[in-house]
Design a protein around this motif. Structure first.
Motif, PDB file in Angstrom:
ATOM      1  N   THR A   7      73.058 -22.576  88.092  1.00  0.00           N
ATOM      2  CA  THR A   7      73.184 -23.404  89.269  1.00  0.00           C
ATOM      3  C   THR A   7      72.709 -24.979  88.477  1.00  0.00           C
ATOM      4  O   THR A   7      72.470 -26.631  88.294  1.00  0.00           O
ATOM      5  CB  THR A   7      71.986 -22.951  89.939  1.00  0.00           C
ATOM      6  N   THR A   8      71.871 -24.242  87.293  1.00  0.00           N
ATOM      7  CA  THR A   8      71.351 -25.347  86.039  1.00  0.00           C
ATOM      8  C   THR A   8      72.363 -26.319  85.852  1.00  0.00           C
ATOM      9  O   THR A   8      72.477 -27.357  85.249  1.00  0.00           O
ATOM     10  CB  THR A   8      70.303 -25.048  85.304  1.00  0.00           C
ATOM     11  N   ARG A   9      73.347 -25.234  85.111  1.00  0.00           N
ATOM     12  CA  ARG A   9      74.555 -25.754  84.657  1.00  0.00           C
ATOM     13  C   ARG A   9      74.876 -26.335  85.288  1.00  0.00           C
ATOM     14  O   ARG A   9      75.445 -27.615  84.561  1.00  0.00           O
ATOM     15  CB  ARG A   9      75.039 -24.475  84.203  1.00  0.00           C
ATOM     16  N   LEU A  10      75.530 -26.021  86.320  1.00  0.00           N
ATOM     17  CA  LEU A  10      76.245 -27.004  87.200  1.00  0.00           C
ATOM     18  C   LEU A  10      75.526 -28.313  87.998  1.00  0.00           C
ATOM     19  O   LEU A  10      76.047 -29.781  87.291  1.00  0.00           O
ATOM     20  CB  LEU A  10      75.975 -26.407  88.764  1.00  0.00           C
ATOM     21  N   VAL A  11      74.591 -28.090  87.546  1.00  0.00           N
ATOM     22  CA  VAL A  11      73.195 -29.159  88.114  1.00  0.00           C
ATOM     23  C   VAL A  11      73.306 -30.473  86.708  1.00  0.00           C
ATOM     24  O   VAL A  11      73.896 -32.105  86.735  1.00  0.00           O
ATOM     25  CB  VAL A  11      71.907 -29.101  88.443  1.00  0.00           C
ATOM     26  N   HIS A  12      72.964 -29.785  85.550  1.00  0.00           N
ATOM     27  CA  HIS A  12      72.954 -30.824  84.996  1.00  0.00           C
ATOM     28  C   HIS A  12      74.816 -31.137  83.883  1.00  0.00           C
ATOM     29  O   HIS A  12      74.590 -31.470  82.794  1.00  0.00           O
ATOM     30  CB  HIS A  12      72.050 -30.317  84.132  1.00  0.00           C
ATOM     31  N   ALA A  13      75.413 -30.254  84.103  1.00  0.00           N
ATOM     32  CA  ALA A  13      77.689 -30.507  83.766  1.00  0.00           C
ATOM     33  C   ALA A  13      77.564 -31.953  83.064  1.00  0.00           C
ATOM     34  O   ALA A  13      77.624 -32.400  82.335  1.00  0.00           O
ATOM     35  CB  ALA A  13      78.041 -29.588  84.166  1.00  0.00           C
ATOM     36  N   ASP A  14      77.759 -32.500  84.568  1.00  0.00           N
ATOM     37  CA  ASP A  14      77.752 -34.668  83.823  1.00  0.00           C
ATOM     38  C   ASP A  14      77.239 -35.015  82.754  1.00  0.00           C
ATOM     39  O   ASP A  14      77.634 -35.491  81.995  1.00  0.00           O
ATOM     40  CB  ASP A  14      78.119 -35.330  85.561  1.00  0.00           C
ATOM     41  N   ARG A  15      75.831 -34.954  83.319  1.00  0.00           N
ATOM     42  CA  ARG A  15      75.092 -35.451  81.941  1.00  0.00           C
ATOM     43  C   ARG A  15      75.430 -34.617  80.387  1.00  0.00           C
ATOM     44  O   ARG A  15      75.313 -35.769  79.710  1.00  0.00           O
ATOM     45  CB  ARG A  15      73.807 -35.574  82.127  1.00  0.00           C
ATOM     46  N   GLY A 274      79.621 -33.683  94.907  1.00  0.00           N
ATOM     47  CA  GLY A 274      79.171 -32.571  95.702  1.00  0.00           C
ATOM     48  C   GLY A 274      79.195 -31.563  95.569  1.00  0.00           C
ATOM     49  O   GLY A 274      78.290 -30.560  95.834  1.00  0.00           O
ATOM     50  N   LEU A 275      79.835 -31.515  93.776  1.00  0.00           N
ATOM     51  CA  LEU A 275      79.513 -29.977  93.011  1.00  0.00           C
ATOM     52  C   LEU A 275      78.218 -29.385  92.780  1.00  0.00           C
ATOM     53  O   LEU A 275      77.323 -28.088  92.822  1.00  0.00           O
ATOM     54  CB  LEU A 275      80.144 -29.642  92.225  1.00  0.00           C
ATOM     55  N   GLU A 276      77.415 -30.099  92.939  1.00  0.00           N
ATOM     56  CA  GLU A 276      75.957 -30.503  92.687  1.00  0.00           C
ATOM     57  C   GLU A 276      75.277 -28.881  92.843  1.00  0.00           C
ATOM     58  O   GLU A 276      74.396 -28.676  92.681  1.00  0.00           O
ATOM     59  CB  GLU A 276      74.870 -31.565  91.595  1.00  0.00           C
ATOM     60  N   THR A 277      75.463 -28.920  94.503  1.00  0.00           N
ATOM     61  CA  THR A 277      75.260 -28.563  95.948  1.00  0.00           C
ATOM     62  C   THR A 277      76.032 -27.371  96.381  1.00  0.00           C
ATOM     63  O   THR A 277      75.428 -26.695  96.877  1.00  0.00           O
ATOM     64  CB  THR A 277      74.803 -29.432  96.816  1.00  0.00           C
TER      65      THR A 277
END
Length: 412
Positions: A7-15, A274-277
């Motif tokens: 989840t951490t990787r996903l939430v910050h992936a774009d950044r 949407g991916l972030e959640t």
């Protein structure tokens, strides 16, 4: 981000993967169709694949490239290509890699529109054999000298059969055949495609990945496990210096560029948001679905329930082995004297709609809608009864969902 939780990787992936300008945490939406090159040789090099860059919005943009980076990171692959829809991803992949005279082993539990597209493939001379993929022995019996690939879905829609994934992946590796896995029902937080030796994953991003019923999209990810130098359908022009990229290059050029099913920049942005959640949503959906499946299984007006999380599901132990959670899709058969149309009309919270992976719980009558074009024999082979209702479980409070069912059942 290698050692961070999913989840951490996903939430910050774009950044972190795409490094947006001006300190933004999301990649900016790029709406330009054309891209300027100050040096003419640069556009030549990009066209010829010698240098990375964008030349035309139909083929790529900063927005789609950013989403592809995220998807590839989540799958642990070597590259991804995005498309306007999930069906565009499937059709572009198939038409890019296979030709008349090739043979593909295909699950006979395919989603309705995918099944429909296989008829188009047969008209173009691609030979298909439909098998029960819950047992690798059926795949082995169907294998031929001209077999190029096995194509299947992780969890079938709507009867939820689970493929014998690892055994089939091992067999494909032994035969040097492509193993193409549609993982739409099991996004990467639930399923590791590389662990079953998948060559390519295809997904409808419209469903669980974006999750809110507001955007269409599809993707193909190359896991890096297949040796493309052994695949004789790669055209000479796409046989560059790095064989690991040959497959995706041909899919991108012949599928995306030539067929034109381009994901819009706005859709790419919406999907990345949407991916972030994803994990939060799918965890809640999985919990709700298991509770609803158990409720329905014990109801006197239900003839059968199809959900991999139930201990009596034929592939329950395969699902336990392969997946983190059992997914949000379930189906059930009403008793013969209950009309599924009337039952759906009696539901007030559950929405009658065709979609999967939405935050809201959805339901529809299967035989008369998404499998209306299938013959009675085909529906029987897939396990689809006339009284079947398919559900996509959402993230509502479970007690409210149960109450809605109770009120509906009370009318029959």
């Amino acid at each position: 981000m290698k050692n961070k939780g999913f989840t951490t990787r996903l939430v910050h992936a774009d950044r972190l993967l795409n490094n947006p300008q001006y300190g933004a945490v999301h990649q900016a939406t790029s709406n330009s169709v054309l891209f300027e090159f100050s040096e003419a040789q640069d556009i030549v090099d990009v066209f010829q694949g010698k240098k990375l860059g964008h030349v035309y919005g139909r083929s790529s943009s900063g927005s789609t490239a950013a989403l592809q980076n995220i998807l590839n990171h989540l799958e642990g692959g070597i590259g991804a290509v995005t498309f306007a829809t999930g069906m565009a991803a499937i059709s572009s992949l198939m038409m890019s890699l296979f030709k008349a005279g090739d043979h593909i082993i295909v699950s006979h539990f395919l989603f309705g529109n995918t099944r429909s597209f296989t008829e188009t493939m047969e008209l173009l001379g691609i030979e298909l054999t439909f098998v029960d993929v819950t047992d690798v022995q059926n795949v082995k019996k169907a294998y031929k000298a001209n077999t190029k690939a096995v194509y299947l879905e992780t969890i079938a829609n709507p009867v939820t059969q689970v493929a014998d994934l690892r055994a089939i992946g091992q067999y494909c590796q032994e035969q040097n055949a492509l193993f193409i896995v549609d993982s739409t029902m099991t996004p990467p937080n639930m399923f590791d495609a590389k662990s079953v030796l998948a060559s390519l994953t295809v997904s409808s991003l419209t469903k669980y990945m974006s999750g809110h019923g507001n955007v269409l999209g599809g993707s193909v990810v190359d896991t890096g496990l297949y040796d493309w130098s052994t695949f004789d359908n790669i055209l000479d022009i796409y046989r560059g210096t790095d064989p690991s990229l040959w497959g995706l290059t041909q899919i991108r050029k012949r599928g995306l560029r030539d067929m034109g099913a381009t994901l819009s920049p706005e859709a790419a942005h919406d999907i990345s948001i949407g991916l972030e959640t994803l994990v939060l949503r799918t965890n809640k959906m999985n919990d709700n679905a298991l509770r609803i499946a158990n409720y329905l299984q014990n109801h006197e007006k239900v003839a059968a329930v199809y959900y991999p999380g139930l201990a009596n599901h034929p592939q329950h132990y395969l699902a336990r082995e392969y997946f983190q959670g059992y997914g949000g899709i379930l189906s059930f058969d009403l008793l013969d004297d209950i009309d599924p149309i009337a039952f759906l009309n009696a539901l007030k919270l559950v929405i009658c709609a065709t979609h999967l992976g939405d935050t809201r719980t959805l339901a529809l009558p299967v035989a008369s809608t998404i499998y209306y074009e299938s013959t009675a024999k085909q529906r029987e082979e897939m396990g689809v009864s006339d009284n079947m209702i398919r559900m996509s479980i959402g993230i509502e409070d479970n007690d409210d969902l149960v109450a809605d069912f109770e009120n509906a059942f009370a009318q029959f």
